[in-house]
Scaffold this motif. Structure first.
Motif, mmCIF file in Angstrom:
data_model
loop_
_atom_site.group_PDB
_atom_site.id
_atom_site.type_symbol
_atom_site.label_atom_id
_atom_site.label_comp_id
_atom_site.label_asym_id
_atom_site.label_seq_id
_atom_site.Cartn_x
_atom_site.Cartn_y
_atom_site.Cartn_z
ATOM 1 N N GLU A 86 56.481 6.316 21.929
ATOM 2 C CA GLU A 86 55.899 6.439 22.762
ATOM 3 C C GLU A 86 55.624 5.555 24.093
ATOM 4 O OE1 GLU A 86 54.146 5.910 19.887
ATOM 5 O OE2 GLU A 86 52.647 4.354 20.373
ATOM 6 N N ASN A 87 55.346 6.073 24.858
ATOM 7 C CA ASN A 87 55.388 4.828 26.348
ATOM 8 C C ASN A 87 54.708 5.539 27.390
ATOM 9 O OD1 ASN A 87 56.227 2.661 27.198
ATOM 10 N ND2 ASN A 87 58.128 3.368 28.638
ATOM 11 N N TRP A 88 53.784 4.677 27.413
ATOM 12 C CA TRP A 88 52.407 4.879 29.308
ATOM 13 C C TRP A 88 53.584 4.688 30.670
ATOM 14 C CZ3 TRP A 88 49.843 8.529 30.367
ATOM 15 C CH2 TRP A 88 48.505 8.603 31.387
ATOM 16 N N VAL A 89 53.914 5.906 31.434
ATOM 17 C CA VAL A 89 54.561 5.655 32.540
ATOM 18 C C VAL A 89 53.909 6.289 34.115
ATOM 19 C CG1 VAL A 89 56.317 6.515 33.954
ATOM 20 C CG2 VAL A 89 57.081 6.285 31.782
ATOM 21 N N LYS A 90 53.605 4.594 33.952
ATOM 22 C CA LYS A 90 52.738 4.213 35.103
ATOM 23 C C LYS A 90 52.359 4.604 36.233
ATOM 24 C CE LYS A 90 49.471 0.511 37.066
ATOM 25 N NZ LYS A 90 49.707 -0.906 37.154
ATOM 26 N N LYS A 91 53.657 4.757 36.850
ATOM 27 C CA LYS A 91 53.778 5.438 38.122
ATOM 28 C C LYS A 91 54.260 7.072 37.966
ATOM 29 C CE LYS A 91 58.220 6.217 39.578
ATOM 30 N NZ LYS A 91 59.802 6.203 40.140
ATOM 31 N N LEU A 92 54.070 7.388 36.920
ATOM 32 C CA LEU A 92 54.083 8.904 36.658
ATOM 33 C C LEU A 92 52.741 9.283 36.087
ATOM 34 C CD1 LEU A 92 57.631 9.312 34.714
ATOM 35 C CD2 LEU A 92 57.214 9.491 37.399
ATOM 36 N N HIS A 93 51.997 8.229 35.512
ATOM 37 C CA HIS A 93 50.985 8.502 34.854
ATOM 38 C C HIS A 93 51.102 9.751 33.968
ATOM 39 C CE1 HIS A 93 46.208 7.758 34.927
ATOM 40 N NE2 HIS A 93 46.197 9.977 34.572
ATOM 41 N N ALA A 94 51.951 9.453 33.428
ATOM 42 C CA ALA A 94 52.198 10.305 31.597
ATOM 43 C C ALA A 94 53.096 9.563 30.536
ATOM 44 C CB ALA A 94 53.413 11.252 32.615
ATOM 45 N N TRP A 95 52.795 10.385 30.057
ATOM 46 C CA TRP A 95 53.383 9.400 28.807
ATOM 47 C C TRP A 95 54.597 10.526 28.143
ATOM 48 C CZ3 TRP A 95 51.626 6.421 25.628
ATOM 49 C CH2 TRP A 95 50.116 5.212 25.521
ATOM 50 N N ARG A 96 55.044 8.857 28.133
ATOM 51 C CA ARG A 96 57.143 9.933 27.386
ATOM 52 C C ARG A 96 57.084 9.429 26.395
ATOM 53 N NH1 ARG A 96 61.006 10.040 31.501
ATOM 54 N NH2 ARG A 96 60.018 11.278 33.625
ATOM 55 N N ILE A 97 58.283 10.413 25.684
ATOM 56 C CA ILE A 97 58.642 9.846 23.773
ATOM 57 C C ILE A 97 59.702 9.712 24.044
ATOM 58 C CG2 ILE A 97 59.035 10.956 21.913
ATOM 59 C CD1 ILE A 97 56.758 12.727 21.927
ATOM 60 N N THR A 98 61.102 7.623 24.031
ATOM 61 C CA THR A 98 61.863 7.453 24.535
ATOM 62 C C THR A 98 62.601 7.244 23.047
ATOM 63 O OG1 THR A 98 63.291 6.507 25.914
ATOM 64 C CG2 THR A 98 61.091 5.219 25.125
#
Ligand code: 6PG
Length: 248
Positions: free
Chosen positions: A167-179
């Motif tokens: 899981e990865n918090w993407v600050k610029k998108l203010h969103a969680w991703r899974i990678t």
């Protein structure tokens, strides 16, 4: 690692080349070991590739029943969400060709707990691959600031060396991703970047000239790396390291 860079006049020619590469790798993988394990990219660029694969002449020439689909990354949204990478691939390709449902392994991104979703997906990969996740093909896109999959500059997942899926918090998108983590991408037999458009030109030059941006750290140690670019995306790189032009 063997690296090859191919530059095409426009996006369509680059897409066609990527479809040819997908077909070629599918046939050689199935011939060699009876299956083709591919991790799809998300975003808008690969949508054109998936649409090409769903049509002739590619549709009839790919061993779909021996192809196993995974995703390099996914947004933390349900599979029917407009942002879903699975939905994009389903609508542009998977719903248009005959593939056994057991061959399609989407990320369980509908799970509320994003860390549990990542852990579950890792178990799916481990069940499929066993000890080492060696994709026949990992297809990647490139963001304008150099991210690839959902490995964004400065994000926690970039440092992951043990887990296969994060899981990865993407600050610029203010969103969680899974990678997929970098070690899994770099364990692939073939990694193909498909990149088009002037807005990617600076990131392409950075990734290809040794910068430490995420895309620049994709170096499949026991595999092949192919960059398929249109002229716009390659323009800044070609200023510093002219490459042999390929035309389709
Ligand atoms: C995602 C992708 C991401 C994408 C790049 C390029 O989930 O968005 O995996 O890494 O490939 O951001 O996206 P575009 O092709 O839309 O420019």
């Amino acid at each position: 690692m063997r690296r090859r860079i191919e530059v095409f006049e426009d996006r369509d020619q680059a897409l066609r080349r990527s479809a040819e590469e997908f077909r070629s790798l599918a046939l050689s993988s199935v011939r060699a070991r009876g299956r083709f394990d591919v991790a799809l990219a998300g975003g808008s660029t690969p949508k054109g590739l998936y649409a090409l694969l769903a049509r002739e002449p590619f549709r009839a020439r790919i061993p779909w029943s021996r192809t196993y689909f995974f995703w390099g990354d996914e947004r933390h949204v349900p599979p029917d969400d407009s942002e879903s990478n699975f939905r994009m691939a389903w609508e542009s390709l998977l719903s248009k060709v005959t593939i056994p449902s057991g061959n399609v392994h989407r990320v369980p991104s509908e799970m509320r707990n994003v860390a549990e979703a990542a852990a579950l997906y890792e178990r799916v990969l481990r069940d499929h691959f066993g000890a080492k996740p060696r994709f026949d093909l990992v297809l990647l896109g490139l963001g304008p600031e150099g991210h690839t999959a959902s490995l964004f500059p400065g994000s926690a997942a970039l440092k992951e060396r043990r887990r296969w899926v994060r899981e990865n918090w993407v600050k610029k998108l203010h969103a969680w991703r899974i990678t997929l983590s970098l070690p899994v991408i770099n364990a692939a037999k073939n990694v193909v970047f498909l990149v088009a458009g002037e807005e990617k030109a600076a990131a392409v030059r950075g990734a290809l000239t040794g910068s430490e941006m995420p895309a620049g750290r994709v170096r499949p140690s026991q595999g092949k790396l192919l960059w398929i670019l249109d002229r716009e995306a390659a323009v800044k790189f070609m200023e510093v390291a002219p490459t042999r032009r390929s035309s389709s």
